[in-house]
Design a protein around this motif. Structure first.
Motif, PDB file in Angstrom:
ATOM      1  N   GLN A  45       0.863  -1.184   0.000  1.00  0.00           N
ATOM      2  CA  GLN A  45       0.000   0.000   0.000  1.00  0.00           C
ATOM      3  C   GLN A  45       0.899   1.234   0.000  1.00  0.00           C
ATOM      4  O   GLN A  45       1.890   1.278   0.735  1.00  0.00           O
ATOM      5  N   VAL A  46       0.580   2.209  -0.817  1.00  0.00           N
ATOM      6  CA  VAL A  46       1.292   3.486  -0.788  1.00  0.00           C
ATOM      7  C   VAL A  46       0.355   4.532  -0.186  1.00  0.00           C
ATOM      8  O   VAL A  46      -0.863   4.496  -0.405  1.00  0.00           O
ATOM      9  N   GLU A  47       0.913   5.446   0.599  1.00  0.00           N
ATOM     10  CA  GLU A  47       0.074   6.421   1.284  1.00  0.00           C
ATOM     11  C   GLU A  47       0.782   7.769   1.370  1.00  0.00           C
ATOM     12  O   GLU A  47       2.013   7.859   1.317  1.00  0.00           O
ATOM     13  N   ALA A  48      -0.023   8.813   1.513  1.00  0.00           N
ATOM     14  CA  ALA A  48       0.482  10.169   1.716  1.00  0.00           C
ATOM     15  C   ALA A  48      -0.421  10.871   2.718  1.00  0.00           C
ATOM     16  O   ALA A  48      -1.649  10.669   2.712  1.00  0.00           O
ATOM     17  N   GLU A  49       0.181  11.678   3.598  1.00  0.00           N
ATOM     18  CA  GLU A  49      -0.561  12.394   4.637  1.00  0.00           C
ATOM     19  C   GLU A  49      -0.043  13.818   4.745  1.00  0.00           C
ATOM     20  O   GLU A  49       1.121  14.092   4.456  1.00  0.00           O
ATOM     21  N   ALA A  50      -0.904  14.733   5.176  1.00  0.00           N
ATOM     22  CA  ALA A  50      -0.509  16.128   5.365  1.00  0.00           C
ATOM     23  C   ALA A  50      -1.331  16.737   6.491  1.00  0.00           C
ATOM     24  O   ALA A  50      -2.485  16.347   6.709  1.00  0.00           O
ATOM     25  N   TRP A  51      -0.713  17.686   7.194  1.00  0.00           N
ATOM     26  CA  TRP A  51      -1.366  18.402   8.288  1.00  0.00           C
ATOM     27  C   TRP A  51      -1.263  19.905   8.009  1.00  0.00           C
ATOM     28  O   TRP A  51      -0.494  20.615   8.655  1.00  0.00           O
ATOM     29  N   PRO A  52      -2.008  20.409   7.027  1.00  0.00           N
ATOM     30  CA  PRO A  52      -1.878  21.831   6.666  1.00  0.00           C
ATOM     31  C   PRO A  52      -2.461  22.764   7.716  1.00  0.00           C
ATOM     32  O   PRO A  52      -3.503  22.470   8.324  1.00  0.00           O
ATOM     33  N   LYS A  53      -1.771  23.862   7.932  1.00  0.00           N
ATOM     34  CA  LYS A  53      -2.267  24.901   8.824  1.00  0.00           C
ATOM     35  C   LYS A  53      -3.124  25.861   8.010  1.00  0.00           C
ATOM     36  O   LYS A  53      -2.664  26.456   7.040  1.00  0.00           O
ATOM     37  N   ILE A  54      -4.377  26.014   8.399  1.00  0.00           N
ATOM     38  CA  ILE A  54      -5.306  26.878   7.683  1.00  0.00           C
ATOM     39  C   ILE A  54      -5.216  28.308   8.207  1.00  0.00           C
ATOM     40  O   ILE A  54      -5.197  29.276   7.450  1.00  0.00           O
ATOM     41  N   SER A  55      -5.180  28.445   9.520  1.00  0.00           N
ATOM     42  CA  SER A  55      -5.045  29.748  10.176  1.00  0.00           C
ATOM     43  C   SER A  55      -4.485  29.495  11.575  1.00  0.00           C
ATOM     44  O   SER A  55      -4.164  28.359  11.929  1.00  0.00           O
ATOM     45  N   ASP A  56      -4.359  30.547  12.375  1.00  0.00           N
ATOM     46  CA  ASP A  56      -3.870  30.373  13.743  1.00  0.00           C
ATOM     47  C   ASP A  56      -4.840  29.557  14.590  1.00  0.00           C
ATOM     48  O   ASP A  56      -4.451  29.021  15.633  1.00  0.00           O
ATOM     49  N   LYS A  57      -6.086  29.454  14.156  1.00  0.00           N
ATOM     50  CA  LYS A  57      -7.106  28.742  14.921  1.00  0.00           C
ATOM     51  C   LYS A  57      -7.631  27.501  14.211  1.00  0.00           C
ATOM     52  O   LYS A  57      -8.512  26.821  14.741  1.00  0.00           O
ATOM     53  N   ASN A  58      -7.111  27.203  13.040  1.00  0.00           N
ATOM     54  CA  ASN A  58      -7.618  26.056  12.282  1.00  0.00           C
ATOM     55  C   ASN A  58      -6.472  25.298  11.625  1.00  0.00           C
ATOM     56  O   ASN A  58      -5.550  25.908  11.080  1.00  0.00           O
ATOM     57  N   TYR A  59      -6.554  23.991  11.697  1.00  0.00           N
ATOM     58  CA  TYR A  59      -5.628  23.150  10.938  1.00  0.00           C
ATOM     59  C   TYR A  59      -6.384  21.899  10.511  1.00  0.00           C
ATOM     60  O   TYR A  59      -7.511  21.652  10.951  1.00  0.00           O
ATOM     61  N   ALA A  60      -5.770  21.111   9.617  1.00  0.00           N
ATOM     62  CA  ALA A  60      -6.482  19.980   9.027  1.00  0.00           C
ATOM     63  C   ALA A  60      -5.573  18.766   8.917  1.00  0.00           C
ATOM     64  O   ALA A  60      -4.341  18.865   9.038  1.00  0.00           O
ATOM     65  N   TYR A  61      -6.204  17.635   8.688  1.00  0.00           N
ATOM     66  CA  TYR A  61      -5.499  16.394   8.376  1.00  0.00           C
ATOM     67  C   TYR A  61      -6.086  15.852   7.083  1.00  0.00           C
ATOM     68  O   TYR A  61      -7.309  15.706   6.946  1.00  0.00           O
TER      69      TYR A  61
END
Length: 356
Positions: free
Chosen positions: A175-191
């Motif tokens: 299985q190949v996979e990729a992940e990211a944890w981008p910062k949206i703002s000082d109060k929001n981030y994502a996975y």
């Protein structure tokens, strides 16, 4: 004579004013007004001046908690996270329930992780999952990959090699996979995550998206969706509430698995005890049918019910090497009225090969 006497007295008065002037200027009669003035300076971006003035305010009014919190945040904005944390910890030592201080400490901890000196790393790991009813099954996964911290947040990619043994019959898949944890703002981030496998036991496609909203006083909320594809589409929604209290982090997360027969829920409680800004011990308690992890989802979605417990530790062994190790046990209903014991474990290594 009178003229010289007058000049002499005037000189003494002027000298006294010049000498005592700084002392007068250092006196603060209204700490609230001074706090607002310093905060305005900080908001204008002059952190050096604001930090110096905030230190004066704290020294003159050491019991003024808001001033100490302001100083801690200013130091964090200057990326001096160690001093910032020390300032807040001093306040929490005498006022451990101060909600604003707890929120500031949590922000400083998050910002320090975002500004980790690790820029690029390599990682490897191993995990297993096993049960013996209604057949013997041993599923193990070997992992290898790399991560990099971009300006917008960290990301990683890797290869998983899965080997399964069912009553003596074995199979190996990738299985190949990729992940990211981008910062949206000082109060929001994502996975965000995506994985692909041509095999039978890994999902053919796996995708995940989750967004966090940081709230005041150490609270946070998140919502997201997991997607898996085997021989059909599988959707599992997520909703969580989180709270930081001193060195502890707590999370209550709910899952809803949408099936043709109806919606199946699950609830998981997580508790962490941080030893510093990065190292922690975590306990997880879960109940319900919806799975909360991506590797063993195929058998998870077939069960009727389950109760589980897990214990995990994450920490730095050296400046460059971090380890995560854990184990878990589940008692699950695999058929109506029939239960089995299920065991799992994992160990992962992350080694920094490039520092900022």
């Amino acid at each position: 004579m009178n003229r010289y006497f007058i000049l002499f007295v005037a000189g003494l008065v002027l000298t006294g004013i010049l000498i005592s002037g700084p002392s007068f200027s250092q006196q603060i009669s209204d700490p609230e007004s001074e706090y607002l003035r310093i905060r305005s300076i900080a908001f204008d971006g002059d952190y050096a001046t604001a930090a110096a003035e905030a230190r004066k305010l704290v020294n003159m009014f050491p019991s003024y908690g808001d001033a100490r919190i302001l100083l801690g945040r200013i130091l964090a904005w200057q990326k001096d996270f160690t001093q910032a944390a020390a300032v807040i910890d001093t306040l929490l030592a005498t006022d451990p329930e101060n909600a604003d201080a707890l929120a500031a400490r949590r922000d400083i901890s998050l910002w320090s992780k975002e500004n980790s000196p690790v820029a690029t790393d390599i990682r490897a790991g191993y995990s297993f999952d096993s049960f013996t009813e209604p057949y013997d099954r041993f599923w193990q996964v070997f992992k290898a990959g790399a991560g990099h911290r971009f300006n917008w947040g960290p990301a990683s990619a890797g290869l998983n090699i899965g080997n399964i043994n069912i009553d003596g019959t074995t199979a190996t898949e990738i299985q190949v996979e990729a992940e990211a944890w981008p910062k949206i703002s000082d109060k929001n981030y994502a996975y965000l995550a995506y994985a692909y496998s041509p095999g039978e036991y890994f999902p053919g496609h796996r995708a995940a998206a989750e967004v966090w909203q940081i709230l005041p006083k150490g609270w946070a909320l998140s919502a997201g969706m997991n997607y898996y594809y085997f021989d059909r589409n599988i959707f599992i929604s997520m909703l969580s509430v989180e709270k930081y209290i001193n060195r502890f982090w707590f999370s209550l997360k709910g899952y809803l698995y949408f099936k043709e027969e109806g919606t199946r829920p699950a609830l998981y409680f997580n508790g962490r005890r941080y030893f510093n800004d990065t190292d922690y011990l975590q306990l997880t308690l879960g109940t319900g049918t919806a799975p909360d992890e991506p590797i063993d989802v195929q058998t998870d979605i077939e069960r009727f019910s389950a109760n589980s417990i897990r214990l995990a530790y994450y920490g730095f062994v050296t400046k460059n090497l971090a380890i995560r190790i854990g184990a878990g046990y589940s008692n699950e209903e695999f058929a109506e009225g029939e239960w089995r014991n299920r065991f799992e474990g994992h160990i992962n290594f992350i080694y920094a090969i490039k520092m900022k």
